[in-house]
Design a protein around this motif. Structure first.
Motif, PDB file in Angstrom:
ATOM      1  N   UNK A  60       0.819  -1.216   0.000  1.00  0.00           N
ATOM      2  CA  UNK A  60       0.000   0.000   0.000  1.00  0.00           C
ATOM      3  C   UNK A  60       0.852   1.266   0.000  1.00  0.00           C
ATOM      4  N   UNK A  61       1.765   1.377   0.958  1.00  0.00           N
ATOM      5  CA  UNK A  61       2.580   2.579   1.097  1.00  0.00           C
ATOM      6  C   UNK A  61       3.973   2.305   0.547  1.00  0.00           C
ATOM      7  N   UNK A  62       4.406   3.107  -0.400  1.00  0.00           N
ATOM      8  CA  UNK A  62       5.677   2.886  -1.061  1.00  0.00           C
ATOM      9  C   UNK A  62       6.878   3.209  -0.194  1.00  0.00           C
ATOM     10  N   UNK A  63       8.067   2.767  -0.595  1.00  0.00           N
ATOM     11  CA  UNK A  63       9.287   3.004   0.163  1.00  0.00           C
ATOM     12  C   UNK A  63       9.811   4.429  -0.029  1.00  0.00           C
ATOM     13  N   UNK A  81       8.913 -12.415   6.683  1.00  0.00           N
ATOM     14  CA  UNK A  81       7.470 -12.590   6.515  1.00  0.00           C
ATOM     15  C   UNK A  81       7.028 -13.793   7.351  1.00  0.00           C
ATOM     16  N   UNK A  82       6.157 -13.541   8.329  1.00  0.00           N
ATOM     17  CA  UNK A  82       5.705 -14.605   9.220  1.00  0.00           C
ATOM     18  C   UNK A  82       4.221 -14.438   9.509  1.00  0.00           C
ATOM     19  N   UNK A  83       3.435 -15.468   9.238  1.00  0.00           N
ATOM     20  CA  UNK A  83       1.994 -15.377   9.443  1.00  0.00           C
ATOM     21  C   UNK A  83       1.642 -15.069  10.899  1.00  0.00           C
ATOM     22  N   UNK A  84       2.445 -15.556  11.817  1.00  0.00           N
ATOM     23  CA  UNK A  84       2.132 -15.366  13.238  1.00  0.00           C
ATOM     24  C   UNK A  84       2.601 -14.015  13.762  1.00  0.00           C
ATOM     25  N   UNK A  85       3.604 -13.409  13.112  1.00  0.00           N
ATOM     26  CA  UNK A  85       4.176 -12.168  13.634  1.00  0.00           C
ATOM     27  C   UNK A  85       3.997 -10.959  12.729  1.00  0.00           C
ATOM     28  N   UNK A  86       3.428 -11.134  11.545  1.00  0.00           N
ATOM     29  CA  UNK A  86       3.273 -10.011  10.621  1.00  0.00           C
ATOM     30  C   UNK A  86       2.450  -8.884  11.236  1.00  0.00           C
ATOM     31  N   UNK A  87       2.888  -7.660  10.977  1.00  0.00           N
ATOM     32  CA  UNK A  87       2.119  -6.487  11.425  1.00  0.00           C
ATOM     33  C   UNK A  87       0.902  -6.295  10.529  1.00  0.00           C
ATOM     34  N   UNK A  88       1.106  -6.490   9.237  1.00  0.00           N
ATOM     35  CA  UNK A  88       0.008  -6.428   8.276  1.00  0.00           C
ATOM     36  C   UNK A  88      -0.379  -7.874   7.940  1.00  0.00           C
ATOM     37  N   UNK A  89      -1.547  -8.080   7.436  1.00  0.00           N
ATOM     38  CA  UNK A  89      -2.084  -9.436   7.286  1.00  0.00           C
ATOM     39  C   UNK A  89      -1.137 -10.364   6.539  1.00  0.00           C
ATOM     40  N   UNK A  90      -0.614  -9.940   5.409  1.00  0.00           N
ATOM     41  CA  UNK A  90       0.255 -10.814   4.630  1.00  0.00           C
ATOM     42  C   UNK A  90       1.672 -10.311   4.490  1.00  0.00           C
ATOM     43  N   UNK A  91       2.006  -9.263   5.268  1.00  0.00           N
ATOM     44  CA  UNK A  91       3.332  -8.663   5.168  1.00  0.00           C
ATOM     45  C   UNK A  91       3.866  -8.295   6.551  1.00  0.00           C
ATOM     46  N   UNK A  92       5.184  -8.327   6.714  1.00  0.00           N
ATOM     47  CA  UNK A  92       5.770  -7.858   7.979  1.00  0.00           C
ATOM     48  C   UNK A  92       5.759  -6.337   8.031  1.00  0.00           C
ATOM     49  N   UNK A 144       8.202   1.386  -7.151  1.00  0.00           N
ATOM     50  CA  UNK A 144       7.628   0.237  -7.840  1.00  0.00           C
ATOM     51  C   UNK A 144       7.695  -1.002  -6.982  1.00  0.00           C
ATOM     52  N   UNK A 145       6.866  -1.972  -7.284  1.00  0.00           N
ATOM     53  CA  UNK A 145       6.879  -3.245  -6.567  1.00  0.00           C
ATOM     54  C   UNK A 145       8.215  -3.943  -6.785  1.00  0.00           C
ATOM     55  N   UNK A 146       8.764  -4.493  -5.704  1.00  0.00           N
ATOM     56  CA  UNK A 146      10.021  -5.226  -5.808  1.00  0.00           C
ATOM     57  C   UNK A 146      11.158  -4.492  -5.143  1.00  0.00           C
TER      58      UNK A 146
END
Length: 248
Positions: A98-101, A220-231, A119-121
């Motif tokens: 969502x928010x770019x670097x 990237x960790x499902x249990x520790x991510x801040x956002x649903x699918x991203x750290x 850009x993505x990546x």
């Protein structure tokens, strides 16, 4: 004293007497009310309320207390200035997709969503390590792009070139052995473990002798991510020494 006064005069005298008695009682009641108000305000709000009440009754206005000075910020928002012949920088990886670097160098924003050049990546800025001059900016889609574009960009770097990297969304899906090795040659230690949707910020240099001290990776960790699918997003800043001019 009033024995010989007419009846109407006696009534007037009685009224005067009652008024004379009532006036002190009213004054005492007012003072008592003010005192109780003062005590109530002081107990509820402390000294500030007492001061306000005093100002109200005295008609004086107190000067506002000077605000606490804000901490001074230096180039790229650093809390302290960089030494002479050093470059101030700040890197911020993207937040989810969502928010770019952001890449800031010497108080100039090189890459950001506001500049519309993210850009993505992998978002990469190349800088002359001797002069601090910006050489190039490019983004490489590491999900659906062509890895050969990244390899062509990194392979021919000149000695002393600084490489600033900030990830966005996914930085690793298209990574292959050669691309990881090239980043390791620039001083990265985290790139060999970089995986799908990891957050990554890195500053390296062509010809670096040791591993770069400027690198962070968030797995990237499902249990520790801040956002649903991203750290969570990573933020890193510091001062990079300029290299002396190359001999010959």
């Amino acid at each position: 004293m009033f024995a010989h006064l007419p009846k109407s005069s006696c009534s007037l005298a009685s009224l005067v007497c009652r008024v004379c008695l009532a006036a002190p009682l009213r004054a005492a009641a007012v003072l008592l009310l003010v005192g109780l108000t003062w005590l109530l305000a002081t107990s509820l709000f402390g000294g500030q309320a007492g001061s306000s009440v005093r100002s109200f009754f005295s008609g004086a206005s107190e000067k506002p207390t000077a605000a606490e000075p804000r901490p001074r910020k230096y180039k790229c928002g650093l809390s302290a200035p960089c030494p002479a012949k050093h470059l101030a920088f700040r890197l911020v990886s993207g937040a989810a997709n969502v928010i770019g670097p952001k890449i800031c160098l010497e108080d100039k924003m090189l890459i950001s969503s506001v500049k519309n050049n993210v850009g993505r990546g992998l978002n990469i800025a190349l800088v002359n390590g001797v002069t601090g001059e910006l050489l190039d900016i490019k983004t490489f889609d590491m999900w659906a792009g062509d890895i050969s574009d990244l390899l062509k960009f990194i392979r021919p770097l000149h000695e002393g070139t600084l490489v600033f990297v900030a990830s966005f969304d996914d930085a690793a899906t298209k990574m292959n052995d050669e691309s990881r090795r090239l980043f390791e040659d620039l001083g990265s230690t985290a790139v060999k473990e970089l995986a799908f949707r990891d957050s990554w910020v890195f500053v390296g240099a062509k010809g670096i002798e040791n591993k770069s001290p400027f690198e962070q990776r968030m797995k990237n960790s499902k249990t520790n991510n801040k956002y649903e699918g991203w750290p969570e997003s990573l933020e890193m800043d510091g001062c990079i020494p300029l290299r002396p001019p190359l001999e010959g």
